[in-house]
Design an enzyme around this catalytic site. Sequence first.
Site, PDB file in Angstrom:
ATOM      1  CD1 TRP A  35      64.738 -33.606  27.188  1.00 14.75           C
ATOM      2  CD2 TRP A  35      63.772 -32.213  28.662  1.00 14.75           C
ATOM      3  NE1 TRP A  35      65.003 -34.072  28.454  1.00 14.75           N
ATOM      4  CE2 TRP A  35      64.429 -33.240  29.379  1.00 14.75           C
ATOM      5  CE3 TRP A  35      63.088 -31.210  29.371  1.00 14.75           C
ATOM      6  CZ2 TRP A  35      64.429 -33.286  30.779  1.00 14.75           C
ATOM      7  CZ3 TRP A  35      63.095 -31.271  30.757  1.00 14.75           C
ATOM      8  CH2 TRP A  35      63.759 -32.290  31.450  1.00 14.75           C
ATOM      9  CD  GLU A  57      71.462 -32.948  27.736  1.00 16.04           C
ATOM     10  OE1 GLU A  57      72.235 -32.947  28.714  1.00 16.04           O
ATOM     11  OE2 GLU A  57      70.632 -33.851  27.551  1.00 16.04           O
ATOM     12  CD  GLN A  62      74.001 -24.786  37.280  1.00 20.63           C
ATOM     13  OE1 GLN A  62      74.793 -24.912  36.362  1.00 20.63           O
ATOM     14  NE2 GLN A  62      74.383 -24.783  38.543  1.00 20.63           N
ATOM     15  CB  THR A  63      68.654 -27.888  38.509  1.00 16.34           C
ATOM     16  OG1 THR A  63      67.794 -28.170  39.595  1.00 16.34           O
ATOM     17  CG2 THR A  63      67.832 -27.797  37.235  1.00 16.34           C
ATOM     18  N   GLY A 101      70.643 -21.033  39.149  1.00 20.08           N
ATOM     19  CA  GLY A 101      72.030 -20.964  39.612  1.00 20.08           C
ATOM     20  C   GLY A 101      73.049 -20.879  38.490  1.00 20.08           C
ATOM     21  CE1 TYR A 102      79.477 -21.150  37.087  1.00 18.55           C
ATOM     22  CE2 TYR A 102      79.077 -23.357  36.253  1.00 18.55           C
ATOM     23  CZ  TYR A 102      79.937 -22.314  36.503  1.00 18.55           C
ATOM     24  OH  TYR A 102      81.236 -22.425  36.141  1.00 18.55           O
ATOM     25  CE1 TYR A 138      76.145 -35.834  29.221  1.00 19.40           C
ATOM     26  CE2 TYR A 138      75.391 -33.564  29.470  1.00 19.40           C
ATOM     27  CZ  TYR A 138      75.120 -34.917  29.401  1.00 19.40           C
ATOM     28  OH  TYR A 138      73.818 -35.346  29.474  1.00 19.40           O
ATOM     29  CG  ASP A 156      75.535 -37.395  32.886  1.00 22.76           C
ATOM     30  OD1 ASP A 156      75.660 -38.624  33.014  1.00 22.76           O
ATOM     31  OD2 ASP A 156      74.445 -36.814  32.976  1.00 22.76           O
ATOM     32  CB  CYS A 208      72.324 -47.475  38.131  1.00 16.03           C
ATOM     33  SG  CYS A 208      73.963 -47.973  38.688  1.00 16.03           S
ATOM     34  CB  CYS A 218      69.665 -53.367  37.132  1.00 14.17           C
ATOM     35  SG  CYS A 218      70.862 -52.694  35.949  1.00 14.17           S
ATOM     36  CB  THR A 308      80.606 -23.903  42.209  1.00 14.48           C
ATOM     37  OG1 THR A 308      79.405 -23.608  41.520  1.00 14.48           O
ATOM     38  CG2 THR A 308      81.241 -25.150  41.624  1.00 14.48           C
TER      39      THR A 308
END
Length: 353
Positions: A35, A57, A62-63, A101-102, A138, A156, A208, A218, A308
């Site tokens: 994307w 997004e 979700q995953t 999901g969801y 977000y 996020d 991170c 880093c 959830t």
Amino acid sequence: MAKREKAAFAAGTRFDGLPDALLDWYGRHARTLPWRIGPGERGRGVVPDPYRIWLAEIMLQQTTVPHAVGYFETFTRTWPTVEALASTEDGDVMAAWAGLGYYARARNLLKCAREVAARGSWPKTEAGLRELPGIGPYTAGAVAALAFNERSAAVDGNVDRVFARILAAKGEWKDEKRRIADIVRTLVPEDRPGEFAEALMDLGATVCTPKRPNCLICPIRDWCTAYTEGEPERYPVKPAKKVKPVRYGEVYIVRGASGVVVETRPPQGLLGGMLGLPTTDWREDGAAARLEWIGDAEEIGEVKHVFTHFELRLKVVTVEGRDLVPSDYEFRGEEGVASALPSVFKKALKLAS
Ligand code: ADE
């Protein structure tokens, strides 16, 4: 906070150089994702497709990235534009979403696509995007930055973790999150907000990381108090998670000459609008009584699934050679139906195969 650090905060210089160091690293280490446009491309006039950015997004709320990529490719192959998605029947989109999901998210996805198609274009600001169904703070910040290069922040859980470490944030997590969002907003560079957001995503995913962060590579460790302290994994300091209640029930694999019995679940409620296997209510006080029409059956095991707000344990019960079922149910070919089922039902079907 050390005296020198306090002075740097007061002078507004605590994060001087951080955005540039991060962007420089991103230019060399950006992940290639389906994307995304590449680093530097926005500067050369390449414009990302807001439909693809938005779709990614919503999936990524979700995953994980590796799990989302396959879904993303199927969706964009099947529905290459927001108009194509908008004109698709709900059931087909819900079936393609199965396993992510969801499912309220899939319903909102369609609502949003239809609204954008009706408007004829995407709103191009964070505030405008916020008005669309299923787009929270977000996602609005992320899409505005990634697709439209607006100077918005996409904060996020990953970004929270990165900055919890940079700040060695020890306060109430709710307050710290607010502080982090305020700081990140001030750091978004005028000219490259999209890349700044992508760079933070990549840093959180590859360097991170929640466990065993790789501080040695880093690019912004010079700004990181947790690194200086020597225990970056201590952060973020969050309140303990609540233990999820357990619900119990039975799920039925009922087979006949024309396949396996399924239902379309009611639009409201859990897994609403999705295809499902016949199942009892799910209750915290023990398994509900067997559905009356099931009759002669064999219990073959149990599946567990974590939602959830609760954990579900379903006894898996099979019935063979049944060709008459109540009218709310229908038979579907077992091969084809598996991919359209939510994960908990997929697990049950797999156990019975
Ligand atoms: N996490 C959330 N959104 C993301 C995106 N667009 N790319 C990679 N990781 C993400």
